[in-house]
Design a protein around this motif. Structure first.
Motif, short mmCIF file in Angstrom:
data_model
loop_
_atom_site.label_atom_id
_atom_site.label_comp_id
_atom_site.label_asym_id
_atom_site.label_seq_id
_atom_site.Cartn_x
_atom_site.Cartn_y
_atom_site.Cartn_z
N UNK A 164 0.83 -1.20 0.00
CA UNK A 164 0.00 0.00 0.00
C UNK A 164 0.87 1.25 0.00
N UNK A 165 0.54 2.20 -0.87
CA UNK A 165 1.33 3.43 -0.99
C UNK A 165 0.56 4.60 -0.38
N UNK A 166 1.19 5.24 0.59
CA UNK A 166 0.62 6.47 1.14
C UNK A 166 0.96 7.57 0.14
N UNK A 167 -0.05 8.20 -0.48
CA UNK A 167 0.28 9.23 -1.47
C UNK A 167 -0.07 10.65 -1.03
N UNK A 168 -0.62 10.77 0.18
CA UNK A 168 -0.75 12.11 0.76
C UNK A 168 -0.78 12.01 2.29
N UNK A 169 0.11 12.75 2.91
CA UNK A 169 0.16 12.76 4.38
C UNK A 169 0.88 14.03 4.83
N UNK A 170 0.63 14.40 6.07
CA UNK A 170 1.29 15.58 6.65
C UNK A 170 2.02 15.19 7.93
N UNK A 171 3.05 15.95 8.25
CA UNK A 171 3.71 15.77 9.55
C UNK A 171 2.79 16.35 10.63
N UNK A 172 2.58 15.61 11.74
CA UNK A 172 1.76 16.11 12.85
C UNK A 172 2.68 16.65 13.94
N UNK A 173 2.11 17.50 14.80
CA UNK A 173 2.85 17.95 15.97
C UNK A 173 2.87 16.79 16.97
N UNK A 174 4.06 16.38 17.43
CA UNK A 174 4.10 15.25 18.36
C UNK A 174 3.43 15.59 19.69
N UNK A 175 2.64 14.65 20.23
CA UNK A 175 1.97 14.90 21.52
C UNK A 175 2.85 14.48 22.69
N UNK A 176 3.87 13.68 22.39
CA UNK A 176 4.79 13.30 23.47
C UNK A 176 6.22 13.61 23.01
N UNK A 177 7.16 12.79 23.46
CA UNK A 177 8.57 13.04 23.17
C UNK A 177 9.09 12.03 22.15
N UNK A 178 10.36 12.20 21.78
CA UNK A 178 10.94 11.35 20.74
C UNK A 178 11.34 9.96 21.22
N UNK A 179 11.81 9.89 22.47
CA UNK A 179 12.41 8.64 22.93
C UNK A 179 11.75 8.18 24.23
N UNK A 180 11.50 6.88 24.33
CA UNK A 180 11.12 6.33 25.63
C UNK A 180 11.49 4.85 25.72
N UNK A 181 11.41 4.33 26.95
CA UNK A 181 11.77 2.93 27.13
C UNK A 181 11.93 2.59 28.58
N UNK A 182 12.68 1.52 28.82
CA UNK A 182 12.85 0.99 30.17
C UNK A 182 14.33 0.87 30.53
N UNK A 183 14.66 1.31 31.75
CA UNK A 183 16.02 1.18 32.27
C UNK A 183 15.92 0.85 33.76
N UNK A 184 16.55 -0.24 34.14
CA UNK A 184 16.49 -0.73 35.52
C UNK A 184 15.05 -0.88 36.00
N UNK A 185 14.18 -1.32 35.11
CA UNK A 185 12.77 -1.53 35.45
C UNK A 185 11.95 -0.26 35.45
N UNK A 186 12.62 0.87 35.34
CA UNK A 186 11.90 2.15 35.41
C UNK A 186 11.61 2.70 34.02
N UNK A 187 10.60 3.52 33.97
CA UNK A 187 10.24 4.19 32.73
C UNK A 187 11.18 5.38 32.51
#
Lengths: 175, 175
Positions: free
Chosen positions: B49-72
């Motif tokens: 499937x080819x996306x042939x029209x789309x816009x960049x949205x304003x991010x509602x959160x941040x760029x990076x997340x994950x887990x370290x030592x069990x913590x967010x």
């Protein structure tokens, strides 16, 4: 949208509304990640840059993640028309591996499965999925597996799909 | 890519490589979220499937997340050509709010700022940013703020940008 896309929409909608409720009540911060796409071509001549060619990418992680009680939480949502269960083949291998990695790092990770024809939703934690696959060579996570090793979610209005209730119940035992 | 996009690319590349290193060495699971876009039109006639029209949205959160030592863990990466500091206006308000929410939920959240012309990278935790804004009405997070309230990241090869070293150092104190 394609049938493939449409099928998951309703479930996704209620999950997102549930997460909105958790955020508004300050219970948890859990978001759906944006759909991963590979951008091929962008028209920068317009003020709002227009992406005019892109493809859907295979996600390397899961759909939802966030923080609950200070802990990392991560899950994938799946929907099935089957009355029997969810085929393991419907879960990308790297998604399953990601869920297990989260568990090994001390996070809360699970699948949440919606049985469309039954109107029932279950959670199964990633360590239980691993047990089923490793010890019983299971190809389908069946309803009876879910009743034995998973947790049925109570459905309501505020929120619609109160999956954190299950996390609370077993929190003392596992985390 | 536009200048706007290009500017952040190099920093993003080394951050992603750093996160790959953390994953491969099983130290942490931290991912960059996909770029949020608003899909307008998709051609489903092709097998891919080819996306042939789309816009960049304003991010509602941040760029990076994950887990370290069990913590967010959750952070936003910013780059600046300035020798003075990073303007608060370069951070979306809801991103700043999101980082503070993560802190209030017991997670680890910060900005990581690359001073391109100096080749220096600093971390500043979200509670410190809030202090600067609330008590000093700061409009720019300056280098001197960062030296006083932030932490300089040691740059290397494996990994390139060892920001978890800073988390480890202050882990005992704050978390």
């Amino acid at each position: 949208m394609s049938n493939h896309k449409k099928r998951g929409m309703e479930f996704e909608y209620y999950l997102n509304k549930t997460n909105d409720f958790y955020r508004l009540t300050n219970k948890a911060l859990i978001y759906k990640k944006p759909t991963p796409i590979q951008i091929v071509s962008v028209d920068y001549s317009k003020q709002n840059h227009v992406i005019n060619k892109a493809f859907f990418s295979i996600p390397s992680t899961t759909d939802y993640n966030g923080i609950y009680r200070g802990k990392y939480i991560d899950f994938e949502a799946k929907q099935t028309n089957s009355l029997i269960g969810l085929s393991i083949s419907q879960i990308h291998k790297h998604q399953l591996l990601h869920l297990l990695n989260v568990y090994n790092h001390g996070g809360i990770s699970f699948l949440i499965i919606y049985f469309k024809k039954l109107g029932e939703i279950y959670i199964i934690f990633s360590n239980k999925i691993k047990e089923l696959i490793d010890t019983n060579n299971v190809k389908v996570i069946s309803l009876s597996h879910l009743k034995k090793y998973g947790h049925k979610i109570r459905l309501g209005i505020s929120p619609y799909i109160d999956y954190l209730e299950v996390i609370d119940e077993i929190y003392q035992k596992y985390f």
